[in-house]
Design a protein around this motif. Structure first.
Motif, PDB file in Angstrom:
ATOM      1  N   TRP A  80       0.818  -1.216   0.000  1.00 39.15           N
ATOM      2  CA  TRP A  80       0.000   0.000   0.000  1.00 39.15           C
ATOM      3  C   TRP A  80       0.851   1.265   0.000  1.00 39.15           C
ATOM      4  CZ3 TRP A  80      -4.952   0.672  -1.076  1.00 39.15           C
ATOM      5  CH2 TRP A  80      -5.807  -0.424  -0.966  1.00 39.15           C
ATOM      6  N   THR A  81       1.701   1.394   1.042  1.00 41.37           N
ATOM      7  CA  THR A  81       2.431   2.639   1.258  1.00 41.37           C
ATOM      8  C   THR A  81       3.245   3.012   0.027  1.00 41.37           C
ATOM      9  OG1 THR A  81       2.624   1.922   3.547  1.00 41.37           O
ATOM     10  CG2 THR A  81       3.904   3.870   2.880  1.00 41.37           C
ATOM     11  N   ALA A  82       2.918   4.158  -0.578  1.00 42.60           N
ATOM     12  CA  ALA A  82       3.629   4.630  -1.762  1.00 42.60           C
ATOM     13  C   ALA A  82       4.601   5.709  -1.331  1.00 42.60           C
ATOM     14  CB  ALA A  82       2.642   5.179  -2.788  1.00 42.60           C
ATOM     15  N   ARG A  83       5.876   5.540  -1.655  1.00 47.33           N
ATOM     16  CA  ARG A  83       6.908   6.504  -1.275  1.00 47.33           C
ATOM     17  C   ARG A  83       7.570   7.096  -2.510  1.00 47.33           C
ATOM     18  NH1 ARG A  83       7.981   6.047   4.106  1.00 47.33           N
ATOM     19  NH2 ARG A  83       7.226   4.106   5.033  1.00 47.33           N
ATOM     20  N   THR A  84       8.223   8.259  -2.290  1.00 44.35           N
ATOM     21  CA  THR A  84       8.999   8.849  -3.369  1.00 44.35           C
ATOM     22  C   THR A  84      10.215   7.961  -3.618  1.00 44.35           C
ATOM     23  OG1 THR A  84      10.226  10.213  -1.804  1.00 44.35           O
ATOM     24  CG2 THR A  84       8.280  11.185  -2.787  1.00 44.35           C
ATOM     25  N   ALA A  85      10.554   7.793  -4.893  1.00 46.37           N
ATOM     26  CA  ALA A  85      11.652   6.895  -5.251  1.00 46.37           C
ATOM     27  C   ALA A  85      12.971   7.379  -4.675  1.00 46.37           C
ATOM     28  CB  ALA A  85      11.744   6.777  -6.774  1.00 46.37           C
ATOM     29  N   ASP A  86      13.130   8.708  -4.533  1.00 47.21           N
ATOM     30  CA  ASP A  86      14.405   9.235  -4.056  1.00 47.21           C
ATOM     31  C   ASP A  86      14.371   9.607  -2.572  1.00 47.21           C
ATOM     32  OD1 ASP A  86      12.751  11.383  -4.126  1.00 47.21           O
ATOM     33  OD2 ASP A  86      14.011  12.635  -5.426  1.00 47.21           O
ATOM     34  N   GLY A  87      13.303   9.285  -1.886  1.00 47.27           N
ATOM     35  CA  GLY A  87      13.226   9.561  -0.448  1.00 47.27           C
ATOM     36  C   GLY A  87      12.928  11.013  -0.116  1.00 47.27           C
ATOM     37  N   SER A  88      12.623  11.839  -1.117  1.00 46.65           N
ATOM     38  CA  SER A  88      12.320  13.243  -0.841  1.00 46.65           C
ATOM     39  C   SER A  88      10.914  13.370  -0.259  1.00 46.65           C
ATOM     40  CB  SER A  88      12.437  14.072  -2.128  1.00 46.65           C
ATOM     41  OG  SER A  88      11.421  13.717  -3.034  1.00 46.65           O
ATOM     42  N   LEU A  89      10.651  14.531   0.345  1.00 48.47           N
ATOM     43  CA  LEU A  89       9.367  14.743   1.012  1.00 48.47           C
ATOM     44  C   LEU A  89       8.235  14.845  -0.009  1.00 48.47           C
ATOM     45  CD1 LEU A  89      10.298  17.404   3.726  1.00 48.47           C
ATOM     46  CD2 LEU A  89      10.046  14.932   4.026  1.00 48.47           C
ATOM     47  N   SER A  90       7.041  14.462   0.431  1.00 49.86           N
ATOM     48  CA  SER A  90       5.869  14.518  -0.435  1.00 49.86           C
ATOM     49  C   SER A  90       4.666  15.023   0.350  1.00 49.86           C
ATOM     50  CB  SER A  90       5.569  13.122  -0.980  1.00 49.86           C
ATOM     51  OG  SER A  90       4.424  13.149  -1.801  1.00 49.86           O
ATOM     52  N   ALA A  91       3.845  15.839  -0.295  1.00 51.14           N
ATOM     53  CA  ALA A  91       2.658  16.384   0.355  1.00 51.14           C
ATOM     54  C   ALA A  91       1.417  16.100  -0.483  1.00 51.14           C
ATOM     55  CB  ALA A  91       2.806  17.896   0.553  1.00 51.14           C
ATOM     56  N   HIS A  92       0.274  16.115   0.174  1.00 49.37           N
ATOM     57  CA  HIS A  92      -0.984  15.694  -0.449  1.00 49.37           C
ATOM     58  C   HIS A  92      -2.133  16.451   0.208  1.00 49.37           C
ATOM     59  CE1 HIS A  92      -4.114  12.158  -0.659  1.00 49.37           C
ATOM     60  NE2 HIS A  92      -4.294  12.985  -1.675  1.00 49.37           N
ATOM     61  N   PHE A  93      -2.889  17.206  -0.596  1.00 47.11           N
ATOM     62  CA  PHE A  93      -4.094  17.859  -0.099  1.00 47.11           C
ATOM     63  C   PHE A  93      -5.255  17.459  -0.994  1.00 47.11           C
ATOM     64  CE2 PHE A  93      -0.896  20.441   1.885  1.00 47.11           C
ATOM     65  CZ  PHE A  93      -1.464  20.879   3.062  1.00 47.11           C
ATOM     66  N   GLU A  94      -6.426  17.306  -0.399  1.00 49.03           N
ATOM     67  CA  GLU A  94      -7.564  16.820  -1.174  1.00 49.03           C
ATOM     68  C   GLU A  94      -8.880  17.352  -0.615  1.00 49.03           C
ATOM     69  OE1 GLU A  94      -8.171  12.603  -0.767  1.00 49.03           O
ATOM     70  OE2 GLU A  94      -9.544  12.503  -2.467  1.00 49.03           O
ATOM     71  N   HIS A  95      -9.766  17.729  -1.517  1.00 50.12           N
ATOM     72  CA  HIS A  95     -11.139  18.036  -1.152  1.00 50.12           C
ATOM     73  C   HIS A  95     -12.080  17.326  -2.119  1.00 50.12           C
ATOM     74  CE1 HIS A  95     -11.237  20.782   2.159  1.00 50.12           C
ATOM     75  NE2 HIS A  95     -10.447  21.677   1.594  1.00 50.12           N
ATOM     76  N   THR A  96     -13.268  17.017  -1.630  1.00 51.23           N
ATOM     77  CA  THR A  96     -14.350  16.597  -2.509  1.00 51.23           C
ATOM     78  C   THR A  96     -15.091  17.865  -2.931  1.00 51.23           C
ATOM     79  OG1 THR A  96     -14.541  14.470  -1.411  1.00 51.23           O
ATOM     80  CG2 THR A  96     -16.452  15.209  -2.687  1.00 51.23           C
ATOM     81  N   VAL A  97     -15.244  18.035  -4.251  1.00 55.24           N
ATOM     82  CA  VAL A  97     -15.759  19.285  -4.795  1.00 55.24           C
ATOM     83  C   VAL A  97     -16.925  18.996  -5.739  1.00 55.24           C
ATOM     84  CG1 VAL A  97     -15.173  21.281  -6.253  1.00 55.24           C
ATOM     85  CG2 VAL A  97     -13.483  20.370  -4.650  1.00 55.24           C
TER      86      VAL A  97
END
Lengths: 260, 114
Positions: A229-246
Motif C-alpha cells: 500500500w504505502t507509496a513513497r517517493t523513489a528518491d526519499g524526498s518529502l511529499s505532500a498531499h491535499f484533497e477536497h471533494t468538490v
C-alpha cells in the motif's frame, strides 16, 4: 477500479454528499488537533474512526481492496503517510517526531454517500523546504478547485496544478490521480494533476470530484513498501498531499469536505 | 484515497477457441515488399524462424510464396507504420490462404531470432 460514465448529481444528492463531507472534515479536525510529537498513527486512526462512527458514518477506507492481487485490503480508517510517503500509508505503530510532515487522508460514507479529503500537517517545527512544499501543494489544490467550473474540462484542473507546482520547481506525482466520487469512492472520471487546457471530459454541473494534488520535492517516481500500500517517493524526498471533494455547480465550485 | 491511474493495456487477440467468428490461421512473417494501399507482401515464417510454405493450391514452384496482406483496420486507425523487414503477425482465412491480414507489428523484443 473505476469504469463507466460520469454521473452528475442532483442538488439533493450534492447536499447529502456535503453532509458526509462535514462529518469527514470534523474527523480530520479532530486528528489534526491530536497531531504532536510522540503520537502514533494508530492512535490518530482510532480517533478518526470513533469520530466518524459517533456521527453515524462509516470509514470508507476500511477494507478497500488493493489494485494488485495478493495484497490485503486496506486495514485502516485513515491513510497516514509520513515524510517521503506520498499516499496510502497504513496507520500503526509509527511514532510522529518533531520535524515530520504527515499526510492524513480519510473518507466517510454517510447515508450511502462518499466523501474523501486529505491534508498534510507539520509535526512541530519543520524545515523551510518542507513548509514551502506544504504551501505550494495547498495552493495547488486551491487553484485546481478554482478551475473546476462548469463548461471547463478535466484537463484544465490538471493544468492549474501543473502550472503552479512546476513553476515552484516541485514535481507532480503521476502514478496516482483524483477521481469522481458519489455512491462509490472511485467513479469516473480520473482527475490527473497534469493535463492540457480543454483536455479530457467536459465538466458538467453536478459533477462531483475528489481533487488531490500529490507533490514531491524531488523525483516523481513512486516505490511501494512491502505492505503493498504505502507509496513513497523513489528518491526519499518529502511529499505532500491535499484533497477536497468538490461539486461543480452552476454558481461555481463548492467544497463539500469543509466543517460547518 | 488516491486512485491508481489506469493505463491502456494490450487487448489480447481473440484465440481460435474464444472467437465466435470465422476461424483464422495466425502466423508470423517478414514483410518483403510494401505495396500501395497499405498492402504488403509477407513471407511466412514458422515458430522456429524457418520459412513456411503455404500451399495455396495452384502452385508447384519450390520457392515459399509471399502472401499478399493488408493492414488490419485497427492498425490503420492507430497509424501503426509497417515497413519492409518488419516482423508481423497475420491472420489467414482457411478458405483463401493466399491473402492475409496483418494484425500486429512485433516489437524488437518479440522477434524470434533466426
Amino acid at each position: 477500479m473505476m469504469s463507466g460514465s460520469i454521473r452528475p448529481k442532483t442538488a439533493e444528492q450534492i447536499e447529502a454528499m456535503g453532509a458526509s463531507g462535514r462529518v469527514l472534515a470534523g474527523a480530520l479536525n479532530e486528528i489534526e488537533a491530536a497531531v504532536e510529537p510522540g503520537v502514533t498513527t494508530g492512535e490518530l486512526n482510532e480517533i478518526a474512526e470513533t469520530y466518524i462512527r459517533d456521527y453515524g458514518g462509516i470509514p470508507s477506507f476500511l477494507g478497500v481492496p488493493a489494485a494488485d492481487p495478493g495484497i490485503e485490503p486496506f486495514p485502516g480508517a485513515i491513510c497516514a503517510s509520513i515524510n517521503d510517503a506520498i499516499v496510502h500509508g497504513i496507520p500503526g505503530s509509527a511514532v510522529l517526531r518533531k520535524g515530520d510532515i504527515i499526510g492524513l487522508d480519510c473518507g466517510v460514507i454517510l447515508d450511502g454517500w462518499h466523501s474523501d479529503s486529505a491534508r498534510t500537517l507539520a509535526v512541530g517545527e519543520i524545515s523551510p523546504d518542507a513548509s514551502r512544499l506544504l504551501e505550494v501543494t495547498r495552493a495547488a489544490l486551491a487553484e485546481a478547485i478554482g478551475a473546476s467550473v462548469a463548461g471547463g474540462h478535466i484537463g484544465d484542473i490538471g493544468v492549474a496544478v501543473q502550472k503552479l507546482v512546476e513553476k515552484a520547481g516541485l514535481t507532480i506525482v503521476r502514478r496516482f490521480v483524483g477521481h469522481g466520487i458519489g455512491r462509490t469512492m472511485h467513479e469516473s472520471p480520473q482527475v490527473p494533476n497534469f493535463g492540457r487546457p480543454g483536455g479530457g471530459p467536459e465538466l458538467l454541473p453536478g459533477t462531483t470530484l475528489a481533487i488531490e494534488p500529490m507533490v514531491n520535492i524531488g523525483s516523481a517516481g513512486v516505490v511501494f513498501d512491502d505492505d503493498g500500500w504505502t507509496a513513497r517517493t523513489a528518491d526519499g524526498s518529502l511529499s505532500a498531499h491535499f484533497e477536497h471533494t468538490v461539486a461543480i455547480t452552476e454558481s461555481g465550485p463548492r467544497i463539500l469536505t469543509e466543517a460547518a | 484515497m488516491a486512485s491508481p491511474r489506469n493505463r491502456r493495456t494490450e487487448t489480447p487477440a481473440p484465440t481460435d477457441e474464444s472467437s465466435s467468428k470465422t476461424p483464422v490461421i495466425e502466423i508470423e512473417g517478414e514483410v518483403v515488399d510494401s505495396l500501395p494501399n497499405t498492402m504488403f507482401l509477407v513471407k511466412p515464417i514458422g515458430p522456429n524462424g524457418q520459412p513456411l510454405r503455404i500451399q495455396t493450391g495452384d502452385d508447384s514452384d519450390e520457392e515459399p510464396k509471399a502472401i499478399l496482406a493488408h493492414l488490419a483496420g485497427k492498425m490503420r486507425l492507430r497509424f501503426i507504420r509497417v515497413g519492409v523487414g518488419d516482423r508481423v503477425r497475420m491472420q489467414l482465412s482457411p478458405y483463401d490462404l493466399s491473402r492475409g491480414r496483418i494484425t500486429w507489428r512485433l516489437r524488437a523484443d518479440q522477434r524470434v531470432e533466426r
